[in-house]
Design a protein around this motif. Sequence first.
Motif, PDB file in Angstrom:
ATOM      1  N   ILE A 174       0.820  -1.221   0.000  1.00  0.00           N
ATOM      2  CA  ILE A 174       0.000   0.000   0.000  1.00  0.00           C
ATOM      3  C   ILE A 174       0.849   1.264   0.000  1.00  0.00           C
ATOM      4  CG2 ILE A 174      -1.915  -1.131   1.180  1.00  0.00           C
ATOM      5  CD1 ILE A 174      -0.970   0.463   3.725  1.00  0.00           C
ATOM      6  N   GLY A 175       2.168   1.113  -0.116  1.00  0.00           N
ATOM      7  CA  GLY A 175       3.027   2.293  -0.116  1.00  0.00           C
ATOM      8  C   GLY A 175       3.422   2.762   1.261  1.00  0.00           C
ATOM      9  N   GLU A 176       3.246   1.923   2.263  1.00  0.00           N
ATOM     10  CA  GLU A 176       3.677   2.204   3.642  1.00  0.00           C
ATOM     11  C   GLU A 176       2.961   3.434   4.231  1.00  0.00           C
ATOM     12  OE1 GLU A 176       8.293   1.112   3.167  1.00  0.00           O
ATOM     13  OE2 GLU A 176       7.456   2.516   1.735  1.00  0.00           O
ATOM     14  N   PHE A 177       3.601   4.086   5.225  1.00  0.00           N
ATOM     15  CA  PHE A 177       3.021   5.256   5.881  1.00  0.00           C
ATOM     16  C   PHE A 177       3.170   6.492   4.964  1.00  0.00           C
ATOM     17  CE2 PHE A 177       3.589   2.510   9.481  1.00  0.00           C
ATOM     18  CZ  PHE A 177       2.598   2.877  10.381  1.00  0.00           C
ATOM     19  N   PRO A 178       2.140   7.345   4.874  1.00  0.00           N
ATOM     20  CA  PRO A 178       2.227   8.546   4.029  1.00  0.00           C
ATOM     21  C   PRO A 178       3.219   9.554   4.622  1.00  0.00           C
ATOM     22  CG  PRO A 178       0.191   8.576   5.309  1.00  0.00           C
ATOM     23  CD  PRO A 178       0.832   7.242   5.556  1.00  0.00           C
ATOM     24  N   GLU A 179       4.236   9.925   3.838  1.00  0.00           N
ATOM     25  CA  GLU A 179       5.296  10.796   4.341  1.00  0.00           C
ATOM     26  C   GLU A 179       5.042  12.274   4.067  1.00  0.00           C
ATOM     27  OE1 GLU A 179       9.078   9.471   2.904  1.00  0.00           O
ATOM     28  OE2 GLU A 179       8.749   7.383   3.490  1.00  0.00           O
ATOM     29  N   TYR A 180       3.940  12.602   3.383  1.00  0.00           N
ATOM     30  CA  TYR A 180       3.724  13.989   2.955  1.00  0.00           C
ATOM     31  C   TYR A 180       3.016  14.840   4.003  1.00  0.00           C
ATOM     32  CZ  TYR A 180      -0.717  11.771   1.683  1.00  0.00           C
ATOM     33  OH  TYR A 180      -1.879  11.057   1.713  1.00  0.00           O
ATOM     34  N   LEU A 181       2.466  14.218   5.065  1.00  0.00           N
ATOM     35  CA  LEU A 181       1.784  14.994   6.096  1.00  0.00           C
ATOM     36  C   LEU A 181       2.811  15.689   6.992  1.00  0.00           C
ATOM     37  CD1 LEU A 181      -1.044  12.494   7.066  1.00  0.00           C
ATOM     38  CD2 LEU A 181      -1.174  14.423   5.500  1.00  0.00           C
ATOM     39  N   THR A 182       2.433  16.849   7.547  1.00  0.00           N
ATOM     40  CA  THR A 182       3.395  17.670   8.286  1.00  0.00           C
ATOM     41  C   THR A 182       3.882  16.989   9.558  1.00  0.00           C
ATOM     42  OG1 THR A 182       2.291  19.646   7.449  1.00  0.00           O
ATOM     43  CG2 THR A 182       3.765  19.934   9.324  1.00  0.00           C
ATOM     44  N   TYR A 183       2.940  16.535  10.416  1.00  0.00           N
ATOM     45  CA  TYR A 183       3.362  15.992  11.711  1.00  0.00           C
ATOM     46  C   TYR A 183       2.533  14.788  12.154  1.00  0.00           C
ATOM     47  CZ  TYR A 183       4.763  15.725  16.595  1.00  0.00           C
ATOM     48  OH  TYR A 183       5.225  15.283  17.798  1.00  0.00           O
ATOM     49  N   ALA A 184       1.205  14.877  12.031  1.00  0.00           N
ATOM     50  CA  ALA A 184       0.336  13.832  12.580  1.00  0.00           C
ATOM     51  C   ALA A 184      -0.641  13.353  11.517  1.00  0.00           C
ATOM     52  CB  ALA A 184      -0.435  14.360  13.795  1.00  0.00           C
ATOM     53  N   GLY A 185      -1.363  12.278  11.851  1.00  0.00           N
ATOM     54  CA  GLY A 185      -2.388  11.743  10.957  1.00  0.00           C
ATOM     55  C   GLY A 185      -1.898  10.612  10.081  1.00  0.00           C
ATOM     56  N   GLU A 186      -0.576  10.327  10.119  1.00  0.00           N
ATOM     57  CA  GLU A 186      -0.021   9.319   9.219  1.00  0.00           C
ATOM     58  C   GLU A 186      -0.491   7.911   9.593  1.00  0.00           C
ATOM     59  OE1 GLU A 186       2.182   8.640  12.713  1.00  0.00           O
ATOM     60  OE2 GLU A 186       1.707  10.539  11.759  1.00  0.00           O
ATOM     61  N   ASP A 187      -0.652   7.621  10.916  1.00  0.00           N
ATOM     62  CA  ASP A 187      -1.069   6.269  11.273  1.00  0.00           C
ATOM     63  C   ASP A 187      -2.551   6.047  10.984  1.00  0.00           C
ATOM     64  OD1 ASP A 187      -1.719   8.035  13.260  1.00  0.00           O
ATOM     65  OD2 ASP A 187      -1.162   6.743  14.919  1.00  0.00           O
ATOM     66  N   THR A 188      -3.371   7.126  11.054  1.00  0.00           N
ATOM     67  CA  THR A 188      -4.787   7.002  10.680  1.00  0.00           C
ATOM     68  C   THR A 188      -4.912   6.640   9.202  1.00  0.00           C
ATOM     69  OG1 THR A 188      -5.446   8.628  12.333  1.00  0.00           O
ATOM     70  CG2 THR A 188      -6.990   8.201  10.551  1.00  0.00           C
ATOM     71  N   LEU A 189      -4.220   7.384   8.334  1.00  0.00           N
ATOM     72  CA  LEU A 189      -4.286   7.135   6.894  1.00  0.00           C
ATOM     73  C   LEU A 189      -3.685   5.770   6.559  1.00  0.00           C
ATOM     74  CD1 LEU A 189      -5.498   8.745   4.633  1.00  0.00           C
ATOM     75  CD2 LEU A 189      -3.292   9.772   4.167  1.00  0.00           C
ATOM     76  N   PHE A 190      -2.608   5.397   7.261  1.00  0.00           N
ATOM     77  CA  PHE A 190      -2.009   4.075   7.048  1.00  0.00           C
ATOM     78  C   PHE A 190      -3.016   2.978   7.412  1.00  0.00           C
ATOM     79  CE2 PHE A 190       0.040   0.313   8.833  1.00  0.00           C
ATOM     80  CZ  PHE A 190       0.881  -0.065   7.799  1.00  0.00           C
ATOM     81  N   GLY A 191      -3.704   3.130   8.566  1.00  0.00           N
ATOM     82  CA  GLY A 191      -4.672   2.120   9.001  1.00  0.00           C
ATOM     83  C   GLY A 191      -5.802   1.951   7.994  1.00  0.00           C
ATOM     84  N   ILE A 192      -6.297   3.076   7.435  1.00  0.00           N
ATOM     85  CA  ILE A 192      -7.387   3.020   6.453  1.00  0.00           C
ATOM     86  C   ILE A 192      -6.930   2.264   5.204  1.00  0.00           C
ATOM     87  CG2 ILE A 192      -8.814   4.427   4.914  1.00  0.00           C
ATOM     88  CD1 ILE A 192      -8.715   6.603   7.138  1.00  0.00           C
ATOM     89  N   ASN A 193      -5.740   2.601   4.698  1.00  0.00           N
ATOM     90  CA  ASN A 193      -5.237   1.967   3.474  1.00  0.00           C
ATOM     91  C   ASN A 193      -4.818   0.516   3.719  1.00  0.00           C
ATOM     92  OD1 ASN A 193      -5.622   4.321   1.989  1.00  0.00           O
ATOM     93  ND2 ASN A 193      -3.611   5.123   2.520  1.00  0.00           N
ATOM     94  N   TYR A 194      -4.205   0.250   4.884  1.00  0.00           N
ATOM     95  CA  TYR A 194      -3.768  -1.116   5.203  1.00  0.00           C
ATOM     96  C   TYR A 194      -4.969  -2.051   5.297  1.00  0.00           C
ATOM     97  CZ  TYR A 194      -1.141  -4.834   7.572  1.00  0.00           C
ATOM     98  OH  TYR A 194      -0.551  -6.020   7.903  1.00  0.00           O
ATOM     99  N   ARG A 195      -6.065  -1.535   5.839  1.00  0.00           N
ATOM    100  CA  ARG A 195      -7.254  -2.382   6.005  1.00  0.00           C
ATOM    101  C   ARG A 195      -7.834  -2.815   4.652  1.00  0.00           C
ATOM    102  NH1 ARG A 195     -11.726  -1.973  10.703  1.00  0.00           N
ATOM    103  NH2 ARG A 195     -13.577  -2.643   9.585  1.00  0.00           N
ATOM    104  N   LYS A 196      -7.584  -2.031   3.602  1.00  0.00           N
ATOM    105  CA  LYS A 196      -8.110  -2.371   2.271  1.00  0.00           C
ATOM    106  C   LYS A 196      -7.520  -3.670   1.737  1.00  0.00           C
ATOM    107  CE  LYS A 196      -8.918   2.461   0.966  1.00  0.00           C
ATOM    108  NZ  LYS A 196      -8.485   3.563   0.085  1.00  0.00           N
ATOM    109  N   VAL A 197      -6.322  -4.061   2.217  1.00  0.00           N
ATOM    110  CA  VAL A 197      -5.685  -5.285   1.713  1.00  0.00           C
ATOM    111  C   VAL A 197      -5.763  -6.413   2.746  1.00  0.00           C
ATOM    112  CG1 VAL A 197      -4.143  -4.046   0.166  1.00  0.00           C
ATOM    113  CG2 VAL A 197      -3.416  -4.476   2.520  1.00  0.00           C
ATOM    114  N   CYS A 198      -6.632  -6.248   3.742  1.00  0.00           N
ATOM    115  CA  CYS A 198      -6.750  -7.229   4.828  1.00  0.00           C
ATOM    116  C   CYS A 198      -8.094  -7.934   4.804  1.00  0.00           C
ATOM    117  CB  CYS A 198      -6.569  -6.545   6.195  1.00  0.00           C
ATOM    118  SG  CYS A 198      -4.934  -5.821   6.432  1.00  0.00           S
ATOM    119  N   LYS A 199      -8.140  -9.099   5.462  1.00  0.00           N
ATOM    120  CA  LYS A 199      -9.383  -9.848   5.637  1.00  0.00           C
ATOM    121  C   LYS A 199      -9.745 -10.031   7.108  1.00  0.00           C
ATOM    122  CE  LYS A 199      -9.060 -12.485   1.334  1.00  0.00           C
ATOM    123  NZ  LYS A 199      -8.991 -13.839   0.722  1.00  0.00           N
ATOM    124  N   LYS A 200      -8.719 -10.018   7.993  1.00  0.00           N
ATOM    125  CA  LYS A 200      -9.014 -10.280   9.416  1.00  0.00           C
ATOM    126  C   LYS A 200      -8.032  -9.496  10.284  1.00  0.00           C
ATOM    127  CE  LYS A 200     -10.071 -14.433  10.759  1.00  0.00           C
ATOM    128  NZ  LYS A 200      -9.915 -15.868  11.072  1.00  0.00           N
TER     129      LYS A 200
END
Length: 842
Positions: free
Chosen positions: A593-619
Amino acid sequence: EIPEMGYIAYSSSNYLNFLWQKDIFYLFYGSHFDSKIRLLDVGCAHGYFLQLLSYDNRIEAKGIDIANEAVRKAREKGLNAEVKDIFEETTKYDVITAWDLIEHIPDIGKFFSKVFDLLKENGIFVFSTPDVGARIVKEKGEEWVGFRSSLEHVLYFDKYSLSTIINDIFNNIPIFFTKIEGEFATLIGFVRKGKYSRRDIIIKNLLNSNFSDEEGLNYEDKIHVLSFLYHTERKENYMDEMANLIKNIKEPSINSHLIPNLITTLDYWSYTYKHKKEEHIMAIENKLKQYQAEFEHYKQVAEEKIDRLSSEVEKYKHEIEHDKQVKQAEIDALYSQLNAIYESDFWKVASFYYKLRDKIALKHIHKTVSILRREGIKGLTEKIKAKFSGIKNTSESAIPLEFNPYKLLKLLKPIDVIVINKDYFDINIKNNNLKFSVIIPVKNEENSIARLLNDLKEQSLKPEEIIFVDGGSEDKTVEIIKNFNHENDLNIKLIEAGIGNIAKHRNIGIREAKNELIVLIDAGNILTKSLCQNLVGALADYPDADLVGGVYHPTKKSSWAYKFIWDWDSIDYTTYLPSARAMLIRKSKALSIGEFPEYLTYAGEDTLFGINYRKVCKKWVINKAAIVYWEAPENKEQALQKAFIYGKGDGESGIGNFRFYEEMINYIKTKKISFNDEVLHAYFLGYIEGRRNRLFILKEKRKINKNYLILSENAFTDNNWIRKIALELIRRNNKVTFCNLRFSNNKEVFIDTDYSLLDLYYFKDFSIKDYIQNHNNILSKTVVIFDPSHLEFVSIANRLKELEPKLKVIYAHEAAEEIFKEELKDIIKTEDFKQVIIYPPT
């Protein structure tokens, strides 16, 4: 009214009311022991607990209490009881119990030290006390019944405070749980003097699972569990289970200690079961009589209605047939009139006029005439003044929100989410050969890094490697890590990555990790010894899980800290995104999924990572026994600062739109913020700040190609061609703003797309001024798409073209097909699409 307290309350009790204490004792200590044991019941009162143990000749039980009258009543029952303070006692014991006692003792540390001294090695201390950390206490506050009915208590405890006190003396965290009975909440548990046994861990897992995990329990244990649960919850299904258990007793199960151990339990259950069933039978018989009488009444009424309605049906049949003939004649006449209009010269001239109106100045004349017809010369004059003075129509700005386009979208892909609360044994994990790496980004952590390194060293399950990624520390962080690595046998890898945000450093660690399983941890946290064991161990039970998440608690309790901590007992885990403070992921899926988004200034990267990571998950699995302690905000200043930063991250990523769409629209219209909660207020201010930065980030850091404004009749959640166009544009790294004119009645749906490149608006909420402010630096790369070309949309396009002449506008009734072929070659190929997008002039 003054409630009964202390020994007065005991005097009106029956010893069977304390049967749960006996069940808990045998559950904690076990039923299978042959040699005699010594038990001391401190604060024995009238001796009800001792009376329940008197049937078991393996137990040499003694009670002590400081109240003469209470001890006298205990002795009348033939029990071994003395008037004595525990500090006068010198004998060593296998078990010491203190039921509802420790809340009465001022010097609790001295008391626990004395208990420790009196216990034999491997002896246990069993206790109960009111639990002020229970949810019911937090909800009731000072009105909780435990405060009002216990005026003689001098101390109150929760799990955290009691664990701290006991651990200081016993060097063990107690095993306990909370018993809820009506409005009462009681903390029940035990602690062992020495190392916990395998049975202790089995009991801990039983308590953590709320008595559902019965693995390792014997026959007697199950009887005590059912007996305790019935006394606590009074549910009849426990009676039925107990009846089946007793009925299926086999001869080999009956040994020398089973009958004396269970005699009072079985006697009580037999009586209670029979009494309950007799009451149940009587209630059913009364209901049957009532229902029989009601049935006869309804039957008579129904027969009367059937007779009456049958006669009316025939009458209505004749009336319907007559009305049908009349209406058909009227319809035929209207069709004739409609055809005459279509064939008239007037209709042909009007059609020609509308065809020209959108291409020449006639459209302005038409608009002026329309305003004069609706509002008169005064209304026209006011609109002209407002046009040139910039004055807003206040009545328009006060229009309430009618439609929120984000409410129909599921942000998270629906998957299986399993919630457990389980400690795992080392041996089980080793047998499954679950190797893993730990990744920790650090920067200027010299005050806490030594503690974190020691926590990693003390882990009950060691990682194969620990990767620290330093972001340019200017203190002694790197030096401390290097020195620790030289002195210990942990496989620590230090990467000095230089300046960058936390997302960049996490990604470096993920790429460098040699294992598929990766545990993510944040610096500054305090780790429990079983953190890695309980994250990785979950894969032994759920090997197909794509993620295992833990939970976090504050290092210091405060009302501000709990603004940022979930209620782990009531949270909906199907919509929970685990934090990178304590989380196990799979390397291959993170890379996909391209790992954690590096373009955000300071915070919010783990939220966006969790949303995108969940798209390739089943459980996913969430283990509430995998715990870290987080340095949450302790005061108002820290809380507001943290909330602002988090809100800014959600504003920059666009994810905040799902949470704040309605508040954002009202803020755009009124410039007012109406939050009663100060932290939420700060979060929203951060979101607004991040929203302003978003287009700069998309253009300069994500290098988007173009900016599209889609003005559609239908909502984004409607499955049509214009949505397919929007999704394809997003896939090609374009920013899309989708504005719909009509409501949608669709159910909530999940759409797999990059929501950081998408904005949604309902047309009445769309502000041209706000759009221009946020997209000013990319207007030259903006394309407006009409679907179809409503008059309301034309004014938006004209305003944008005044500011940016290079702006492209694609009209649906003009050369739309040709322009779309240039912009979206791969989409527009079918006749179906042409029929949707090419409209005749209207």
